[in-house]
Write a protein that holds these residues in place. Structure first.
Motif, PDB file in Angstrom:
ATOM      1  N   LYS A 251      -8.829  53.205 -30.724  1.00 53.67           N
ATOM      2  CA  LYS A 251      -9.482  54.516 -30.770  1.00 53.67           C
ATOM      3  C   LYS A 251     -10.803  54.493 -30.003  1.00 53.67           C
ATOM      4  CE  LYS A 251      -7.466  56.221 -35.084  1.00 53.67           C
ATOM      5  NZ  LYS A 251      -7.700  56.589 -36.505  1.00 53.67           N
ATOM      6  N   ILE A 252     -11.538  53.400 -30.122  1.00 53.87           N
ATOM      7  CA  ILE A 252     -12.792  53.275 -29.365  1.00 53.87           C
ATOM      8  C   ILE A 252     -12.511  53.244 -27.870  1.00 53.87           C
ATOM      9  CG2 ILE A 252     -14.701  51.718 -28.820  1.00 53.87           C
ATOM     10  CD1 ILE A 252     -14.862  50.999 -31.747  1.00 53.87           C
ATOM     11  N   LEU A 253     -11.530  52.445 -27.469  1.00 51.83           N
ATOM     12  CA  LEU A 253     -11.178  52.359 -26.050  1.00 51.83           C
ATOM     13  C   LEU A 253     -10.753  53.719 -25.504  1.00 51.83           C
ATOM     14  CD1 LEU A 253      -9.261  48.965 -25.962  1.00 51.83           C
ATOM     15  CD2 LEU A 253     -11.296  49.509 -24.633  1.00 51.83           C
ATOM     16  N   ALA A 254      -9.965  54.443 -26.293  1.00 52.13           N
ATOM     17  CA  ALA A 254      -9.492  55.758 -25.851  1.00 52.13           C
ATOM     18  C   ALA A 254     -10.658  56.740 -25.744  1.00 52.13           C
ATOM     19  CB  ALA A 254      -8.444  56.286 -26.818  1.00 52.13           C
ATOM     20  N   GLY A 255     -11.573  56.678 -26.712  1.00 55.06           N
ATOM     21  CA  GLY A 255     -12.726  57.575 -26.686  1.00 55.06           C
ATOM     22  C   GLY A 255     -13.638  57.306 -25.501  1.00 55.06           C
ATOM     23  N   LEU A 256     -13.862  56.026 -25.214  1.00 55.15           N
ATOM     24  CA  LEU A 256     -14.706  55.665 -24.066  1.00 55.15           C
ATOM     25  C   LEU A 256     -14.025  56.052 -22.754  1.00 55.15           C
ATOM     26  CD1 LEU A 256     -16.031  52.155 -25.164  1.00 55.15           C
ATOM     27  CD2 LEU A 256     -17.369  54.254 -24.946  1.00 55.15           C
ATOM     28  N   ALA A 257     -12.722  55.803 -22.668  1.00 54.32           N
ATOM     29  CA  ALA A 257     -11.990  56.161 -21.447  1.00 54.32           C
ATOM     30  C   ALA A 257     -12.068  57.663 -21.194  1.00 54.32           C
ATOM     31  CB  ALA A 257     -10.537  55.711 -21.556  1.00 54.32           C
ATOM     32  N   ASN A 258     -11.995  58.441 -22.266  1.00 57.99           N
ATOM     33  CA  ASN A 258     -12.112  59.895 -22.123  1.00 57.99           C
ATOM     34  C   ASN A 258     -13.508  60.289 -21.646  1.00 57.99           C
ATOM     35  OD1 ASN A 258     -11.138  62.710 -22.600  1.00 57.99           O
ATOM     36  ND2 ASN A 258     -12.799  62.680 -24.111  1.00 57.99           N
ATOM     37  N   LEU A 259     -14.523  59.661 -22.217  1.00 59.17           N
ATOM     38  CA  LEU A 259     -15.905  59.925 -21.788  1.00 59.17           C
ATOM     39  C   LEU A 259     -16.083  59.611 -20.310  1.00 59.17           C
ATOM     40  CD1 LEU A 259     -18.977  60.439 -22.375  1.00 59.17           C
ATOM     41  CD2 LEU A 259     -19.121  57.991 -22.896  1.00 59.17           C
ATOM     42  N   PHE A 260     -15.582  58.475 -19.884  1.00 61.73           N
ATOM     43  CA  PHE A 260     -15.736  58.079 -18.488  1.00 61.73           C
ATOM     44  C   PHE A 260     -14.919  58.985 -17.558  1.00 61.73           C
ATOM     45  CE2 PHE A 260     -16.567  53.532 -20.168  1.00 61.73           C
ATOM     46  CZ  PHE A 260     -17.891  53.860 -20.435  1.00 61.73           C
ATOM     47  N   SER A 261     -13.759  59.436 -18.028  1.00 58.31           N
ATOM     48  CA  SER A 261     -12.957  60.368 -17.227  1.00 58.31           C
ATOM     49  C   SER A 261     -13.714  61.669 -16.987  1.00 58.31           C
ATOM     50  CB  SER A 261     -11.637  60.674 -17.935  1.00 58.31           C
ATOM     51  OG  SER A 261     -10.819  59.528 -18.023  1.00 58.31           O
ATOM     52  N   LEU A 262     -14.405  62.138 -18.001  1.00 59.37           N
ATOM     53  CA  LEU A 262     -15.165  63.386 -17.893  1.00 59.37           C
ATOM     54  C   LEU A 262     -16.353  63.257 -16.955  1.00 59.37           C
ATOM     55  CD1 LEU A 262     -15.160  64.468 -21.656  1.00 59.37           C
ATOM     56  CD2 LEU A 262     -13.828  65.478 -19.784  1.00 59.37           C
ATOM     57  N   ASN A 263     -16.741  62.015 -16.646  1.00 61.45           N
ATOM     58  CA  ASN A 263     -17.891  61.783 -15.780  1.00 61.45           C
ATOM     59  C   ASN A 263     -17.484  61.168 -14.439  1.00 61.45           C
ATOM     60  OD1 ASN A 263     -20.687  62.298 -17.282  1.00 61.45           O
ATOM     61  ND2 ASN A 263     -19.186  61.598 -18.781  1.00 61.45           N
ATOM     62  N   GLN A 264     -16.245  61.409 -14.029  1.00 59.57           N
ATOM     63  CA  GLN A 264     -15.791  60.936 -12.731  1.00 59.57           C
ATOM     64  C   GLN A 264     -16.122  61.954 -11.643  1.00 59.57           C
ATOM     65  OE1 GLN A 264     -11.570  59.750 -13.329  1.00 59.57           O
ATOM     66  NE2 GLN A 264     -12.180  57.836 -12.381  1.00 59.57           N
ATOM     67  N   ILE A 265     -16.637  61.472 -10.545  1.00 62.21           N
ATOM     68  CA  ILE A 265     -16.889  62.296  -9.363  1.00 62.21           C
ATOM     69  C   ILE A 265     -16.292  61.570  -8.168  1.00 62.21           C
ATOM     70  CG2 ILE A 265     -18.645  63.332  -7.876  1.00 62.21           C
ATOM     71  CD1 ILE A 265     -20.525  63.362 -10.289  1.00 62.21           C
ATOM     72  N   ASP A 266     -15.307  62.190  -7.541  1.00 65.25           N
ATOM     73  CA  ASP A 266     -14.624  61.567  -6.392  1.00 65.25           C
ATOM     74  C   ASP A 266     -14.156  60.150  -6.708  1.00 65.25           C
ATOM     75  OD1 ASP A 266     -15.077  63.846  -4.853  1.00 65.25           O
ATOM     76  OD2 ASP A 266     -17.031  63.115  -4.163  1.00 65.25           O
ATOM     77  N   GLY A 267     -13.608  59.987  -7.903  1.00 65.02           N
ATOM     78  CA  GLY A 267     -13.052  58.702  -8.290  1.00 65.02           C
ATOM     79  C   GLY A 267     -14.050  57.675  -8.797  1.00 65.02           C
ATOM     80  N   GLN A 268     -15.340  58.019  -8.798  1.00 65.32           N
ATOM     81  CA  GLN A 268     -16.383  57.112  -9.288  1.00 65.32           C
ATOM     82  C   GLN A 268     -16.919  57.610 -10.625  1.00 65.32           C
ATOM     83  OE1 GLN A 268     -16.935  54.259  -8.028  1.00 65.32           O
ATOM     84  NE2 GLN A 268     -17.782  54.280  -5.963  1.00 65.32           N
ATOM     85  N   ILE A 269     -17.135  56.691 -11.564  1.00 61.21           N
ATOM     86  CA  ILE A 269     -17.745  57.050 -12.841  1.00 61.21           C
ATOM     87  C   ILE A 269     -19.255  57.106 -12.625  1.00 61.21           C
ATOM     88  CG2 ILE A 269     -18.115  56.338 -15.236  1.00 61.21           C
ATOM     89  CD1 ILE A 269     -15.384  54.832 -14.974  1.00 61.21           C
ATOM     90  N   MET A 270     -19.842  58.295 -12.841  1.00 63.81           N
ATOM     91  CA  MET A 270     -21.255  58.483 -12.543  1.00 63.81           C
ATOM     92  C   MET A 270     -21.963  59.149 -13.713  1.00 63.81           C
ATOM     93  SD  MET A 270     -21.279  59.505  -8.513  1.00 63.81           S
ATOM     94  CE  MET A 270     -22.934  58.847  -8.332  1.00 63.81           C
ATOM     95  N   PHE A 271     -23.164  58.637 -14.013  1.00 59.91           N
ATOM     96  CA  PHE A 271     -23.985  59.191 -15.086  1.00 59.91           C
ATOM     97  C   PHE A 271     -25.416  59.385 -14.582  1.00 59.91           C
ATOM     98  CE2 PHE A 271     -20.654  57.320 -17.728  1.00 59.91           C
ATOM     99  CZ  PHE A 271     -20.534  58.227 -18.767  1.00 59.91           C
ATOM    100  N   ASP A 272     -26.099  60.348 -15.176  1.00 63.35           N
ATOM    101  CA  ASP A 272     -27.535  60.470 -14.948  1.00 63.35           C
ATOM    102  C   ASP A 272     -28.227  59.267 -15.578  1.00 63.35           C
ATOM    103  OD1 ASP A 272     -27.292  62.920 -13.675  1.00 63.35           O
ATOM    104  OD2 ASP A 272     -27.491  64.061 -15.533  1.00 63.35           O
ATOM    105  N   SER A 273     -29.325  58.834 -14.981  1.00 61.53           N
ATOM    106  CA  SER A 273     -30.130  57.761 -15.560  1.00 61.53           C
ATOM    107  C   SER A 273     -31.596  58.158 -15.522  1.00 61.53           C
ATOM    108  CB  SER A 273     -29.935  56.448 -14.796  1.00 61.53           C
ATOM    109  OG  SER A 273     -30.562  56.510 -13.524  1.00 61.53           O
ATOM    110  N   ALA A 274     -32.359  57.596 -16.445  1.00 63.47           N
ATOM    111  CA  ALA A 274     -33.799  57.844 -16.512  1.00 63.47           C
ATOM    112  C   ALA A 274     -34.520  56.520 -16.714  1.00 63.47           C
ATOM    113  CB  ALA A 274     -34.137  58.802 -17.649  1.00 63.47           C
ATOM    114  N   THR A 275     -35.385  56.180 -15.778  1.00 62.17           N
ATOM    115  CA  THR A 275     -36.133  54.922 -15.837  1.00 62.17           C
ATOM    116  C   THR A 275     -37.618  55.192 -15.633  1.00 62.17           C
ATOM    117  OG1 THR A 275     -35.768  54.606 -13.456  1.00 62.17           O
ATOM    118  CG2 THR A 275     -34.218  53.533 -14.949  1.00 62.17           C
ATOM    119  N   TRP A 276     -38.416  54.160 -15.882  1.00 65.14           N
ATOM    120  CA  TRP A 276     -39.833  54.142 -15.507  1.00 65.14           C
ATOM    121  C   TRP A 276     -39.979  53.220 -14.304  1.00 65.14           C
ATOM    122  CZ3 TRP A 276     -41.921  57.981 -17.813  1.00 65.14           C
ATOM    123  CH2 TRP A 276     -41.781  58.224 -19.187  1.00 65.14           C
ATOM    124  N   ILE A 277     -40.671  53.687 -13.283  1.00 63.25           N
ATOM    125  CA  ILE A 277     -41.086  52.827 -12.184  1.00 63.25           C
ATOM    126  C   ILE A 277     -42.543  52.488 -12.446  1.00 63.25           C
ATOM    127  CG2 ILE A 277     -41.372  52.577  -9.707  1.00 63.25           C
ATOM    128  CD1 ILE A 277     -38.471  52.876 -10.524  1.00 63.25           C
TER     129      ILE A 277
END
Length: 282
Positions: A251-277
């Motif tokens: 169930k965890i694997l399926a849930g994560l796979a679904n999350l990553f599918s929803l964040n695919q752009i042109d076949g790449q899994i992409m997320f916003d990130s926030a860092t401090w420089i």
């Protein structure tokens, strides 16, 4: 020398380091643009010696070495033996000779007195048991007016690649939240805390700038393989998974796979990130 950072040393010279070595190329794709943003604070062409703290498998150290002034040298430090072994292999394969890699705890071991023209880190400074001691040690190793620049994560809530995945995982596993400011990827999420550390270590001209960027995760992997990788990269999640039955794991694997599918752009899994420089001067 007293024993410090033992838990981190065991993890990064054990399963954590082994996983990073195995997945080094895809992780470098994720982190490279963030490290590059921090490196722009240092004029490498004017440096003869640069310290790379928490260098891992050496990609950043090697790139620094290639950009140094004539006869310049980059020194990469880490506590992970398997990652340092991989770093040395990379340098040898690419014929980069003006670089060295050492298994050193930058919190307590001697780094030399005023020997480096600059210090840099890409997500390698958030795991010290005593950050103020560590940065004081780093400060002592820098020459007068030498720059320090590093990148670290902002809060988990500002990084959906983590927050979204943990929302899935915690439906099935009770994951204890790390105490604030304790050694962890998000130890430096508080801007004021980072400034407090650097002031205590006698750095000056401190700047802590937000940097937001969409980044690729699990480069080249489909959502299902990416889900397996995510579960392997997080030691706390791995521990919880060991006690879970097969149905829960699926169930965890399926849930994560679904999350990553929803964040695919042109076949790449992409997320916003926030860092401090973060930048400062000795």
């Amino acid at each position: 020398m007293r024993s410090t950072n033992e838990k981190a040393k065991q993890f990064w010279s054990g399963e954590g380091g082994d996983f990073w070595v195995e997945n080094q190329e895809e992780l470098d794709v994720t982190l490279e643009p963030l490290g590059r943003a921090a490196l722009t604070n240092i004029d490498l062409s004017s440096c003869a010696s640069v310290l790379d703290i928490g260098c891992g498998t050496g990609r950043t150290t090697i790139e620094i070495a290639k950009k140094l002034a004539a006869n310049g040298k980059a020194t990469g430090l880490d506590i992970s033996k398997p990652m340092l072994k991989k770093a040395k292999m990379h340098a040898q394969a690419e014929g980069v000779e003006n670089v060295s890699f050492d298994c050193v705890d930058a919190q307590v071991e001697s780094l030399g007195d005023a020997v480096f023209d600059a210090a840099f880190s890409r997500f390698g400074v958030m795991f010290f048991e005593d950050s103020m001691e560590a940065f004081s040690n780093i400060q002592g190793a820098l020459k007068e007016d030498a720059p320090l620049s590093f990148v670290c994560w902002q809060s988990p809530a500002s990084n959906p690649w983590h927050a979204g995945a943990m929302e899935v995982v915690t439906q099935y596993i009770d994951i204890p939240r790390a105490p604030p400011r304790s050694p962890s990827p998000f130890a430096f999420e508080e801007r004021d805390y980072v400034e407090e550390i650097l002031v205590a270590a006698k750095f000056r001209k401190i700047e802590i700038m937000p940097f937001e960027k969409k980044i690729v995760w699990f480069n080249g992997k489909d959502p299902h393989r990416a889900a397996s990788s995510y579960l392997s990269i997080n030691p706390i999640v791995s521990e919880g998974l060991a006690a879970l039955d097969d149905e829960g794991k699926e169930k965890i694997l399926a849930g994560l796979a679904n999350l990553f599918s929803l964040n695919q752009i042109d076949g790449q899994i992409m997320f916003d990130s926030a860092t401090w420089i973060v930048s400062a001067i000795k």
